[in-house]
Motif scaffolding. Structure first.
Motif, mmCIF file in Angstrom:
data_model
loop_
_atom_site.group_PDB
_atom_site.id
_atom_site.type_symbol
_atom_site.label_atom_id
_atom_site.label_comp_id
_atom_site.label_asym_id
_atom_site.label_seq_id
_atom_site.Cartn_x
_atom_site.Cartn_y
_atom_site.Cartn_z
ATOM 1 N N SER A 7 1.116 -1.078 -0.357
ATOM 2 C CA SER A 7 0.084 -0.583 0.067
ATOM 3 C C SER A 7 0.526 1.700 0.149
ATOM 4 O O SER A 7 0.796 2.197 -0.694
ATOM 5 N N LEU A 8 2.117 1.562 0.619
ATOM 6 C CA LEU A 8 2.324 2.095 0.474
ATOM 7 C C LEU A 8 3.957 2.803 -0.668
ATOM 8 O O LEU A 8 3.856 3.937 -1.258
ATOM 9 N N GLY A 10 1.977 1.625 -3.543
ATOM 10 C CA GLY A 10 0.640 1.924 -4.267
ATOM 11 C C GLY A 10 1.181 3.834 -4.054
ATOM 12 O O GLY A 10 0.752 4.334 -4.903
ATOM 13 N N GLY A 11 1.139 3.462 -3.048
ATOM 14 C CA GLY A 11 0.801 5.964 -2.280
ATOM 15 C C GLY A 11 1.715 6.515 -3.062
ATOM 16 O O GLY A 11 1.553 7.699 -3.565
ATOM 17 N N ARG A 13 3.555 6.038 -5.881
ATOM 18 C CA ARG A 13 3.560 6.158 -7.276
ATOM 19 C C ARG A 13 2.457 6.571 -7.551
ATOM 20 O O ARG A 13 2.692 7.230 -8.896
ATOM 21 N N VAL A 14 1.493 6.347 -6.860
ATOM 22 C CA VAL A 14 0.547 7.638 -6.971
ATOM 23 C C VAL A 14 0.723 8.813 -7.327
ATOM 24 O O VAL A 14 0.914 10.381 -7.291
ATOM 25 N N ALA A 15 1.459 8.868 -6.047
ATOM 26 C CA ALA A 15 1.934 10.625 -5.386
ATOM 27 C C ALA A 15 2.592 11.442 -6.495
ATOM 28 O O ALA A 15 3.022 12.486 -6.695
ATOM 29 N N ILE A 239 0.546 1.476 -11.907
ATOM 30 C CA ILE A 239 -0.789 1.361 -10.264
ATOM 31 C C ILE A 239 -2.072 0.423 -11.125
ATOM 32 O O ILE A 239 -2.352 0.117 -9.951
ATOM 33 N N GLU A 243 -2.683 -1.683 -8.100
ATOM 34 C CA GLU A 243 -3.516 -1.610 -7.597
ATOM 35 C C GLU A 243 -5.068 -1.367 -8.063
ATOM 36 O O GLU A 243 -6.614 -1.098 -7.586
ATOM 37 N N ASN A 247 -8.030 2.783 -8.358
ATOM 38 C CA ASN A 247 -7.616 3.773 -7.635
ATOM 39 C C ASN A 247 -6.381 4.138 -7.620
ATOM 40 O O ASN A 247 -5.720 5.253 -7.798
ATOM 41 N N VAL A 250 -7.370 8.264 -8.473
ATOM 42 C CA VAL A 250 -7.028 9.813 -7.374
ATOM 43 C C VAL A 250 -6.289 9.999 -8.041
ATOM 44 O O VAL A 250 -5.784 11.592 -8.366
#
Length: 336
Positions: A7-8, A10-11, A13-15, A239, A243, A247, A250
């Motif tokens: 999850s970290l 993935g977060g 990557r999104v950021a 992603i 994810e 997701n 986002v």
């Protein structure tokens, strides 16, 4: 057991993706200080094509073959790359980078409007209809045609045209190129190669002007081409693969926020209450229009992840607009 680290990742990557895509409009603004809009478009397509072509052959793939697939690629390259890239560069001659990022967020709204016109969007739920109306209402708030100081003008219209062009491209690619047996990295590279050719043909119209290749302009053009046009697609696919497309959505909501903040902090662009309010209204509207896709994706995600994981990972460095279904593309957002 590994859900926390995953999850970290993935977060992160999104950021990173939101920062790269959201900064696209900043780099366009800086590149325009020494290049014409068409020159920015050509450099972006050419260098992006070079990066993806190298990645294609390095992964053991080759460019697509066959006249039919190349005809579809050329059409997709026009509506998803050459035309919107040029319109964004043209529009940002008079429109701030932050506002450009906000107007870019209207792509899903244009997709639904196009679907209604073509008859492919039927039985819209009240929430999605409300989202469509709310999203375009937010756009009107941003443009403020009733004010002399509003953003209405040819530049804003060009950027809205770019967002609408993406909607046309997603619909077309979803029907002609997606999941047709050609590796996604091959389609991605071919699409930017075709876009480079289309832009080169148009260069005599406005691309032969004198240039001012200062260090800042060169750096902006390189970052725009390599990071914001090629590498971001790889991150997006990772992603979606790891994810899920829901997701990845986002990113679509963070992108205009990043563009507005970067424009205000780096370029000193004015941050008006009207634009911020309009941005919030647009994003709420887009969120409402995506409700059906989000529910459908969440329902199918657990059953599809294992089937698609190997294929997506195999073609990871890819241009997402050429490689994913329309719903996933709209969910993931699209850079200018």
């Amino acid at each position: 057991m590994n859900s926390g680290p995953r999850s970290l990742r993935g977060g992160v990557r999104v950021a990173v993706l939101a920062l790269l895509w959201g900064s696209t409009f900043l780099w366009i603004e800086l590149a325009l200080r020494g290049l014409s809009p068409l020159q920015v478009t050509f450099v972006r397509c050419l260098l992006g094509a070079l990066v993806l072509t190298v990645a294609c052959y390095a992964s053991g793939r080759r460019m697509p073959r066959g006249r039919t697939v190349w005809r579809h690629i050329v059409v997709a390259a026009f509506f998803c790359n050459a035309l919107p890239f040029a319109l964004f560069s043209l529009g940002q001659q008079t429109v701030d980078s932050g506002l450009a990022g906000v107007l870019n967020a209207t792509t899903p709204l244009w997709s639904i409007a196009l679907g209604l016109a073509l008859g492919s969007e039927r039985g819209l739920r009240p929430a999605r209809v409300a989202g469509l109306v709310l999203g375009f209402a937010g756009t009107i708030v941003i443009l403020a045609p009733w004010q002399s100081a509003g953003a209405t003008g040819w530049g804003a219209l060009a950027i809205l045209g770019a967002a609408a062009s993406y909607a046309v491209a997603f619909t077309y690619m979803g029907r002609t190129l997606v999941r047709r047996g050609t590796p996604t990295i091959s389609l991605s590279a071919a699409q930017l190669v075709a876009a480079s050719g289309l832009t080169a043909v148009a260069m005599p119209v406005g691309g032969l002007e004198s240039i001012d290749p200062g260090p800042a302009v060169v750096a902006a053009a390189l970052v725009l081409s390599v990071f914001c046009t090629a590498i971001t697609f790889h991150l997006t696919y990772r992603i979606i693969n790891d994810e899920g497309a829901t997701n990845a959505a986002v990113v679509g909501y963070l992108l205009p926020v990043v563009s507005v903040l970067l424009g205000a902090v780096v370029l000193g662009e004015a941050l008006s209450v009207r634009v911020v309010l309009g941005m919030v209204v647009v994003l709420v509207g887009v969120g409402l229009t995506r409700r059906k896709d989000a529910v459908a994706t969440a329902a199918a995600q657990s059953g599809e992840n294992e089937d698609t994981s190997s294929a997506l990972t195999e073609d990871a460095p890819t241009d997402v607009p050429s490689a994913t279904p329309g719903a996933a593309l709209e969910n993931a957002g699209c850079a200018g």
